[in-house]
Design an enzyme around this catalytic site. Structure first.
Site, PDB file in Angstrom:
ATOM      1  N   ASP A  31       0.850  -1.188   0.000  1.00  0.00           N
ATOM      2  CA  ASP A  31       0.000   0.000   0.000  1.00  0.00           C
ATOM      3  C   ASP A  31       0.895   1.252   0.000  1.00  0.00           C
ATOM      4  O   ASP A  31       1.884   1.317   0.723  1.00  0.00           O
ATOM      5  CB  ASP A  31      -0.906  -0.010   1.237  1.00  0.00           C
ATOM      6  CG  ASP A  31      -2.068   0.952   1.110  1.00  0.00           C
ATOM      7  OD1 ASP A  31      -3.214   0.483   1.103  1.00  0.00           O
ATOM      8  OD2 ASP A  31      -1.835   2.174   1.018  1.00  0.00           O
ATOM      9  N   HIS A  99     -10.420  -5.468  -2.902  1.00  0.00           N
ATOM     10  CA  HIS A  99      -9.089  -5.784  -2.373  1.00  0.00           C
ATOM     11  C   HIS A  99      -9.212  -6.136  -0.894  1.00  0.00           C
ATOM     12  O   HIS A  99     -10.114  -5.655  -0.207  1.00  0.00           O
ATOM     13  CB  HIS A  99      -8.115  -4.613  -2.551  1.00  0.00           C
ATOM     14  CG  HIS A  99      -8.644  -3.306  -2.059  1.00  0.00           C
ATOM     15  ND1 HIS A  99      -9.565  -2.573  -2.771  1.00  0.00           N
ATOM     16  CD2 HIS A  99      -8.401  -2.619  -0.913  1.00  0.00           C
ATOM     17  CE1 HIS A  99      -9.859  -1.473  -2.106  1.00  0.00           C
ATOM     18  NE2 HIS A  99      -9.178  -1.478  -0.966  1.00  0.00           N
ATOM     19  N   HIS A 101      -7.043  -5.815   2.595  1.00  0.00           N
ATOM     20  CA  HIS A 101      -5.878  -5.237   3.264  1.00  0.00           C
ATOM     21  C   HIS A 101      -5.267  -6.317   4.166  1.00  0.00           C
ATOM     22  O   HIS A 101      -5.991  -6.956   4.940  1.00  0.00           O
ATOM     23  CB  HIS A 101      -6.281  -4.061   4.156  1.00  0.00           C
ATOM     24  CG  HIS A 101      -6.853  -2.887   3.435  1.00  0.00           C
ATOM     25  ND1 HIS A 101      -6.105  -1.781   3.119  1.00  0.00           N
ATOM     26  CD2 HIS A 101      -8.098  -2.642   2.966  1.00  0.00           C
ATOM     27  CE1 HIS A 101      -6.878  -0.896   2.499  1.00  0.00           C
ATOM     28  NE2 HIS A 101      -8.090  -1.388   2.385  1.00  0.00           N
TER      29      HIS A 101
HETATM   30  P1  AMP Z   1      -9.781   1.251   0.543  1.00  0.00           P
HETATM   31  O1  AMP Z   1      -9.855   2.597   1.213  1.00  0.00           O
HETATM   32  O2  AMP Z   1     -10.209   0.114   1.420  1.00  0.00           O
HETATM   33  O3  AMP Z   1     -10.492   1.279  -0.793  1.00  0.00           O
HETATM   34  O4  AMP Z   1      -8.254   0.982   0.275  1.00  0.00           O
HETATM   35  C1  AMP Z   1      -7.573   1.490  -0.830  1.00  0.00           C
HETATM   36  C2  AMP Z   1      -6.113   1.469  -0.504  1.00  0.00           C
HETATM   37  O5  AMP Z   1      -5.386   1.590  -1.707  1.00  0.00           O
HETATM   38  C3  AMP Z   1      -5.670   2.600   0.430  1.00  0.00           C
HETATM   39  O6  AMP Z   1      -5.078   2.039   1.595  1.00  0.00           O
HETATM   40  C4  AMP Z   1      -4.659   3.371  -0.421  1.00  0.00           C
HETATM   41  O7  AMP Z   1      -3.587   3.857   0.345  1.00  0.00           O
HETATM   42  C5  AMP Z   1      -4.220   2.328  -1.433  1.00  0.00           C
HETATM   43  N1  AMP Z   1      -3.753   2.828  -2.711  1.00  0.00           N
HETATM   44  C6  AMP Z   1      -4.337   3.777  -3.487  1.00  0.00           C
HETATM   45  N2  AMP Z   1      -3.625   3.951  -4.624  1.00  0.00           N
HETATM   46  C7  AMP Z   1      -2.580   3.081  -4.560  1.00  0.00           C
HETATM   47  C8  AMP Z   1      -1.491   2.769  -5.427  1.00  0.00           C
HETATM   48  N3  AMP Z   1      -1.317   3.408  -6.584  1.00  0.00           N
HETATM   49  N4  AMP Z   1      -0.607   1.821  -5.053  1.00  0.00           N
HETATM   50  C9  AMP Z   1      -0.769   1.181  -3.858  1.00  0.00           C
HETATM   51  N5  AMP Z   1      -1.774   1.427  -3.008  1.00  0.00           N
HETATM   52  C10 AMP Z   1      -2.670   2.365  -3.331  1.00  0.00           C
END
Ligand code: AMP
Length: 113
Positions: A31, A99, A101
């Site tokens: 992340d 996704h 986490h």
């Molecule tokens: P959610 O809020 O559950 O949809 O989680 C989305 C996650 O994706 C967040 O923890 C972000 O920090 C992460 N995220 C967003 N863009 C990217 C990226 N380009 N590469 C890696 N992680 C990302």
């Protein structure tokens, strides 16, 4: 694939990411805004907007299996880890591509707040 989806762009190789694991169905990346010393995202290659739109139980089987295997391979099962799926706006889902986490490396609390 969804052209405007950041995870689809990563899967297609159009956007950089720190890859931890990849197979034909699933990608695991770090992340970019980690909420724990180890914060990975376990992502299906198929564009599914959220948990509530999963129709095939095989998707969950693949994601959960990969999450626990990666956790074991990294030795995270010793002290423990947390798996989280945010679904929809009340749960703070920000990327509309399913996704899981995988968080580890610090003490977590319950209830999560
Ligand atoms: P959610 O809020 O559950 O949809 O989680 C989305 C996650 O994706 C967040 O923890 C972000 O920090 C992460 N995220 C967003 N863009 C990217 C990226 N380009 N590469 C890696 N992680 C990302």
């Amino acid at each position: 694939m969804n052209r405007k989806c950041i995870f689809c762009e990563i899967i297609k190789g159009n956007q950089k990411a720190d890859f931890v694991y990849e197979d034909e169905d699933v990608l695991v990346i770090r992340d970019v805004f980690p909420q724990a010393p180890i914060h990975l995202l376990v992502i299906p290659k198929e564009h599914i907007p959220s948990a509530s739109q999963v129709n095939d139980p095989y998707i969950w089987a693949k994601l959960m299996n990969n999450a626990t295997i990666v956790a074991r391979d990294l030795g995270l099962d010793k002290d423990g880890y947390r798996l989280v799926v945010n679904c929809g706006s009340m749960a703070c889902q920000t990327v509309p591509h399913l996704h899981i986490h995988l968080l580890a490396g610090r003490q977590f609390h319950w209830p999560p707040g």
